[in-house]
Structures are given as C-alpha cells and as structure tokens.
Design a protein around this motif. Structure first.
Motif, short mmCIF file in Angstrom:
data_model
loop_
_atom_site.label_atom_id
_atom_site.label_comp_id
_atom_site.label_asym_id
_atom_site.label_seq_id
_atom_site.Cartn_x
_atom_site.Cartn_y
_atom_site.Cartn_z
N SER A 37 0.82 -1.22 0.00
CA SER A 37 0.00 0.00 0.00
C SER A 37 0.85 1.26 0.00
CB SER A 37 -0.93 -0.01 1.22
OG SER A 37 -0.17 -0.05 2.43
N GLY A 38 2.17 1.11 0.19
CA GLY A 38 3.05 2.27 0.23
C GLY A 38 3.41 2.72 1.62
N HIS A 39 2.78 2.14 2.63
CA HIS A 39 3.08 2.52 4.01
C HIS A 39 4.42 1.93 4.44
CE1 HIS A 39 -1.42 2.97 4.08
NE2 HIS A 39 -1.05 4.09 4.68
N ARG A 40 5.14 2.69 5.19
CA ARG A 40 6.42 2.26 5.77
C ARG A 40 6.20 2.13 7.28
NH1 ARG A 40 11.89 2.31 4.34
NH2 ARG A 40 13.35 2.67 6.07
N LEU A 41 6.26 0.92 7.79
CA LEU A 41 5.91 0.66 9.18
C LEU A 41 7.13 0.31 10.01
CD1 LEU A 41 2.70 -1.50 8.63
CD2 LEU A 41 2.89 0.98 8.90
N HIS A 42 7.10 0.77 11.25
CA HIS A 42 8.18 0.49 12.20
C HIS A 42 7.59 -0.21 13.42
CE1 HIS A 42 11.22 3.14 10.21
NE2 HIS A 42 10.12 3.78 9.81
N ILE A 43 8.15 -1.34 13.77
CA ILE A 43 7.78 -2.04 15.00
C ILE A 43 9.05 -2.51 15.68
CG2 ILE A 43 5.51 -2.81 14.20
CD1 ILE A 43 6.82 -5.54 13.61
N GLY A 44 8.90 -2.99 16.88
CA GLY A 44 10.02 -3.57 17.60
C GLY A 44 9.74 -5.01 17.95
N ALA A 45 10.65 -5.63 18.66
CA ALA A 45 10.48 -7.02 19.07
C ALA A 45 11.21 -7.25 20.38
CB ALA A 45 11.00 -7.97 18.00
N SER A 46 10.59 -8.04 21.25
CA SER A 46 11.20 -8.47 22.50
C SER A 46 11.25 -9.98 22.52
CB SER A 46 10.40 -7.95 23.71
OG SER A 46 10.38 -6.53 23.72
N VAL A 47 12.30 -10.54 23.11
CA VAL A 47 12.52 -11.98 23.06
C VAL A 47 12.79 -12.53 24.46
CG1 VAL A 47 14.08 -13.81 22.25
CG2 VAL A 47 13.40 -11.97 20.70
N GLY A 48 12.13 -13.65 24.76
CA GLY A 48 12.41 -14.41 25.98
C GLY A 48 12.77 -15.83 25.59
N ILE A 49 13.78 -16.38 26.22
CA ILE A 49 14.28 -17.71 25.84
C ILE A 49 14.26 -18.64 27.05
CG2 ILE A 49 16.23 -19.01 24.89
CD1 ILE A 49 17.13 -16.48 23.46
N ALA A 50 13.78 -19.86 26.83
CA ALA A 50 13.80 -20.90 27.85
C ALA A 50 14.45 -22.15 27.27
CB ALA A 50 12.39 -21.22 28.33
N LEU A 51 15.04 -22.96 28.15
CA LEU A 51 15.77 -24.16 27.74
C LEU A 51 15.15 -25.41 28.32
CD1 LEU A 51 19.36 -22.76 28.37
CD2 LEU A 51 18.32 -23.14 26.14
N ALA A 52 15.14 -26.46 27.51
CA ALA A 52 14.73 -27.78 27.99
C ALA A 52 15.97 -28.68 28.02
CB ALA A 52 13.67 -28.38 27.07
N PRO A 53 16.18 -29.39 29.10
CA PRO A 53 15.27 -29.60 30.24
C PRO A 53 15.47 -28.64 31.41
CG PRO A 53 17.09 -31.12 30.37
CD PRO A 53 17.32 -30.34 29.11
N GLU A 54 16.36 -27.64 31.27
CA GLU A 54 16.68 -26.77 32.39
C GLU A 54 15.45 -26.08 32.98
OE1 GLU A 54 19.37 -22.76 33.25
OE2 GLU A 54 19.85 -24.08 31.57
N HIS A 55 14.58 -25.58 32.11
CA HIS A 55 13.40 -24.84 32.57
C HIS A 55 12.12 -25.64 32.46
CE1 HIS A 55 16.22 -21.50 31.32
NE2 HIS A 55 16.05 -21.30 32.61
N GLY A 56 12.21 -26.90 32.09
CA GLY A 56 11.02 -27.74 31.99
C GLY A 56 11.19 -28.79 30.91
N THR A 57 10.35 -29.80 30.99
CA THR A 57 10.40 -30.89 30.02
C THR A 57 9.11 -31.02 29.22
OG1 THR A 57 9.67 -32.45 31.72
CG2 THR A 57 12.05 -32.19 31.42
N ASP A 58 8.25 -30.02 29.30
CA ASP A 58 7.03 -30.00 28.48
C ASP A 58 6.79 -28.59 27.98
OD1 ASP A 58 5.08 -28.55 30.38
OD2 ASP A 58 5.85 -30.18 31.63
N MET A 59 5.91 -28.44 27.00
CA MET A 59 5.70 -27.15 26.37
C MET A 59 5.17 -26.11 27.34
SD MET A 59 6.72 -26.86 23.29
CE MET A 59 5.91 -25.29 23.08
N ASN A 60 4.24 -26.48 28.21
CA ASN A 60 3.68 -25.51 29.15
C ASN A 60 4.74 -24.92 30.06
OD1 ASN A 60 1.11 -25.59 28.19
ND2 ASN A 60 0.28 -26.90 29.78
N ALA A 61 5.62 -25.79 30.58
CA ALA A 61 6.68 -25.32 31.48
C ALA A 61 7.63 -24.38 30.74
CB ALA A 61 7.43 -26.51 32.06
N LEU A 62 7.99 -24.73 29.52
CA LEU A 62 8.89 -23.88 28.75
C LEU A 62 8.23 -22.55 28.40
CD1 LEU A 62 10.72 -26.26 26.25
CD2 LEU A 62 11.60 -25.22 28.32
N MET A 63 6.94 -22.59 28.06
CA MET A 63 6.24 -21.35 27.74
C MET A 63 6.16 -20.42 28.95
SD MET A 63 5.48 -21.14 24.55
CE MET A 63 4.24 -19.86 24.56
N VAL A 64 5.98 -21.00 30.13
CA VAL A 64 5.95 -20.20 31.36
C VAL A 64 7.29 -19.52 31.56
CG1 VAL A 64 5.87 -20.35 33.88
CG2 VAL A 64 4.13 -21.50 32.51
#
Length: 256
Positions: A191-218
């Motif tokens: 459309s011709g628009h020039r958009l600016h956004i940012g990004a934030s990142v959080g990282i978890a490790l398996a098995p250090e922070h959990g052994t299932d998806m819910n634990a890692l997502m937390v």
C-alpha cells in the motif's frame, strides 16, 4: 479378469492399460483365425472394452490423487498458521514432542519466544489488513533468519516462537539479539506505508526450565516479561527465578 487388473492397478494407469492390452489384444486377432463367424463380435467388442477400462483406470487414479492431495492439505492446515504459513500451536507442540520427547532425551532444546512491540498501534492506525500484511512480512523475515533445522511458529496474534536445537547460552543470546535487530527493521507494504515495529525476546531451555511445552512457555514468558519491563527490544534468557515469577504472572496463554 480385466476388471481386476483395472481396479488393482489404477495407481499406475498406464501399466494397467498395457496389462489389459496384453490380456485381450491377442483375443482380437485370434477371432480372425478361429473359423467361427460369431466370434467376430469380440473383434468389435474387445477394443471398446479395452478403451473403457483404461479410461476407468485413469479416472480412478485421478480420484486417488485428489484424495491424497486433500488429506495432505488438511494435515498441513491442521499444523500451520493460515495467515503466515508458519507452524501453529499444534505443529509446535508436535515438533517439541518429536524432537525432545521425555526428560531422558539425550539432547536439549531452546524455545525462543518473540513478541512484537507496537503492533497494536499498526492495527489501530492502518487497519487489520495492514496488520495482516505486516505479520506475513515478519514471518517471511523470521523464516529467513532461522536455521533449516529450527522450527518457526506463530502461536497467535503478534506472538512467534522458534524451536531450536541450539542450547549454548552465548549463542542463544546472539540469536535473540539478531532477531530483535532484524525484526525491528522497517517494513514496506504494498500500500506504500512504511511501518516500524520492535520485538522483545524471551528464551527458555529444555530440560533446564522444563520438560514439556507448558513449562517452557511459562519460563520463556517470564523472560519476555523481563525484556519488556526493561524497556523492550531486548533479549532475556530465563533463569530459575524468572520461572517462578512467570508462574505467578501468567501474562500470556499457555499451549494446551
């Protein structure tokens, strides 16, 4: 007999046609020398029968191919996000279970949780079509940033996840910072628009922070919350303290 050839081999219709021809073809010529005039009827019937059964084999083959394609497309849509083409929650969970499995798995995984900063204002200012186009561009850029062995997914809204077999913290920090930098570059819409956004990142490790998806997502959600609270456009790797804080915060929905 010819019907059996047709229905048993419709997966290879050309081969079925050849088999039918070899089975009935000699009968056509044999009638010329049989000395029985009534047998000449088969001389006219057999070519038509051969043609019709060969056509039937091709039609059955077409139905088989259509069914296989439909099943493949349904399986794809069940595990992929319709807007971006990345994996969805179901695909992400399946990939985690396949790659990591149980706590006794011989290798670890990293869950890189990425949330766009300022995306809501894009929808509010330019409308949802622009927001959808922006998400597609983010997905395309994310797909180009991850390794071929990694899995990129969109789990809803402006939230993305990368499942990586890279578990070295220094390397993960660099990966996260690169994602933040690259995703934060301006986007040009059709459309011709020039958009600016940012990004934030959080990282978890398996098995250090959990052994299932819910634990890692937390754990990854807690790390992401820290990144946003420190001013956004940052990458934070979860700690055990971050896991505890994340369990109490519950800022984002978990995978089910």
């Amino acid at each position: 007999m010819v019907g059996g050839i047709c229905f048993r081999n419709f997966g290879a219709p050309r081969m079925a046609g050849v088999m039918i021809g070899l089975t009935l073809g000699p009968c056509c010529f044999a009638t010329l020398f049989a000395g029985e005039p009534i047998m000449l009827i088969t001389f006219m019937q057999i070519p038509l029968y051969l043609f019709s059964m060969t056509v039937a084999a091709y039609k059955l083959n077409g139905m088989l191919i259509s069914t296989m394609r439909a099943e493949r497309e349904n399986a794809f849509h069940a595990r992929h996000d319709m807007l971006t083409g990345l994996s969805n929650r179901a695909g992400l969970t399946r990939a985690f279970e396949t790659r990591f499995g149980s706590a006794s798995a011989p290798h670890g995984l990293a869950l890189i949780y990425l949330d766009l900063d300022g995306f809501k204002s894009v929808n509010d200012t330019h409308g949802h079509p622009a927001g959808d186009a922006l998400l597609q561009l983010v997905a395309e850029r994310l797909r180009g940033l991850v390794r071929s062995s990694d899995l990129a997914a969109r789990i809803g809204g402006d939230e993305f996840v990368v499942l990586s077999e890279q578990t070295e913290r220094v390397q993960l920090q660099r990966i996260g910072e690169r994602l933040v930098a690259e995703i934060s570059e301006p986007y040009e819409l059709d459309s011709g628009h020039r958009l600016h956004i940012g990004a934030s990142v959080g990282i978890a490790l398996a098995p250090e922070h959990g052994t299932d998806m819910n634990a890692l997502m937390v754990a990854a959600d807690a790390a992401l919350y820290q990144a946003k609270s420190r001013g956004k456009s940052l990458c934070v790797i979860a700690s055990q303290r971050a896991v505890i804080d994340g369990q109490g915060a519950g800022n984002r929905p978990l995978l089910h």
